[in-house]
Write a protein that holds these residues in place. Sequence first.
Motif, PDB file in Angstrom:
ATOM      1  N   THR A 148       0.843  -1.197   0.000  1.00  2.33           N
ATOM      2  CA  THR A 148       0.000   0.000   0.000  1.00  2.33           C
ATOM      3  C   THR A 148       0.871   1.236   0.000  1.00  2.33           C
ATOM      4  OG1 THR A 148      -1.683  -1.202   1.284  1.00  2.33           O
ATOM      5  CG2 THR A 148      -1.890   1.198   1.173  1.00  2.33           C
TER       6      THR A 148
ATOM      7  N   ASP B 154      -3.410   0.914  -3.934  1.00  2.00           N
ATOM      8  CA  ASP B 154      -2.843  -0.414  -4.124  1.00  2.00           C
ATOM      9  C   ASP B 154      -1.531  -0.261  -4.888  1.00  2.00           C
ATOM     10  OD1 ASP B 154      -2.637  -2.930  -6.181  1.00  2.00           O
ATOM     11  OD2 ASP B 154      -3.444  -3.556  -4.233  1.00  2.00           O
TER      12      ASP B 154
ATOM     13  N   VAL C 186      -7.583   2.623  -3.017  1.00  4.07           N
ATOM     14  CA  VAL C 186      -8.261   1.625  -2.200  1.00  4.07           C
ATOM     15  C   VAL C 186      -9.210   2.306  -1.219  1.00  4.07           C
ATOM     16  CG1 VAL C 186      -7.937  -0.220  -0.514  1.00  4.07           C
ATOM     17  CG2 VAL C 186      -6.311   0.058  -2.392  1.00  4.07           C
ATOM     18  N   LYS C 187      -8.781   3.408  -0.642  1.00  2.00           N
ATOM     19  CA  LYS C 187      -9.607   4.112   0.338  1.00  2.00           C
ATOM     20  C   LYS C 187      -9.191   5.570   0.392  1.00  2.00           C
ATOM     21  CE  LYS C 187     -10.796   2.052   4.145  1.00  2.00           C
ATOM     22  NZ  LYS C 187     -10.786   1.446   5.505  1.00  2.00           N
TER      23      LYS C 187
END
Length: 423
Positions: free
Chosen positions: A366, A380, A387-388
């Motif tokens: 990450t 990612d 991813v967030k």
Amino acid sequence: MDLLCSAYSNTSDDEEEQPKRQRLSLSSSNPPKPYLPFFPSSLSNPQTHAPISGRYISKRQRASMPPLPASLPDPVPLSSPFTLSGSISCAEIPHSISSLLKTKPKGHQRLNPISENLSATLYGHTKAVNAIHWSSTQSHLLASAGMDHMVYIWNVWSRNQKKACALNFHSAAVRDVKWSQQGHFLLSCGYDCTSRLIDVEKGLETQIFREDQIVGVIKFDPFNSNIFLSGGSKGHIKLWDVRNGKVVHNYNRNLGSILDVEFTMNGKQFISSSDVSGSNASENSIIVWDVSRQVPLSNQVYVEAYTCPCVRRHPFDSIFVAQSNGNYVAIFTTIPPFRLNKYKRYENHGVSGFPIKCNFSLDGKTLASGSSDGSVYLYDYHSTKVVKKIKAYDQACIDVAFHPVIPNVIASCSWDGSILVFE
């Protein structure tokens, strides 16, 4: 006594001094003596002599005397450069968390997800926080450097006072802070043109490394904590030896301000990022250097006309990334000829001229980046997709740092002076 009172009450201050003394002397049996004021022979002008304590001074004499010097103000006590407000010991941490901190992950292995909430909000800085850094040897401690001249040490999961101590050794804003791998030593640098090594356990400043430039970034050698790099506003990069406080090597190439430096995985090379607006040559924005030979191995790594405020290497793969003011993170190889990956990059966050930093997770899967919109973006590593996105602050999120032991814990700091630690 009555005669004394009447003598002073019935005569004005403008009368001559001698008649006063004659009238007073009539009340005694001693014959009157002529009044001769006493002045030391060393004074050429008797009127400038300081009055004798307890002696009456007429209004005429008071008018001719120089003013008395103003009383000096009481001295202001100097605040200590080291203030211990909590504890740096891990004894105050809950057992469930301290047991996690003692667990060392092996290689790329992830630890089990944490069931307990580890979130914390840390307040103390009154201005923007420029950098944060976890201690690798005392992993419950987090250091932060601010524009308010302060460096704070946080005992993040303490049951009591989370702000363990405050360091006020710098006389100007602090730009960067790094823990040494040797015990409780902390290195910081800033606008006062110094880097300072602090023994946090003893609360002492052990060494000062002075330069003729604002020091904007510092980085310890990954294999030797006695060696560190510093980069500054005049484009000079120096390799220092902590043991004698002297410069081992100088790396100069008429660069703009040095924005970041990063050692490669083997420690034999390092990457520098500089302000292209200062050097007016975009091919010098990112340079790979040979540490021992003091020569650039490549100066045409990144030819776009953007500055890169942050450079980070991957913990396992032969790549490094550079945060670009073009609002993306670029990817490069650490193997000659150090090529830019033209097909992949990390996008969607904003930089907008802020010194936004990024960092890889412990397992390298990450990439986390701050953003000018106050969010933390998690990408990612392989797909480069978001991813967030975590909205953390109202102002820009400047730095993000994964915990060195617990992989899903991240610390971040903001332009508003606050620090968050969350899962």
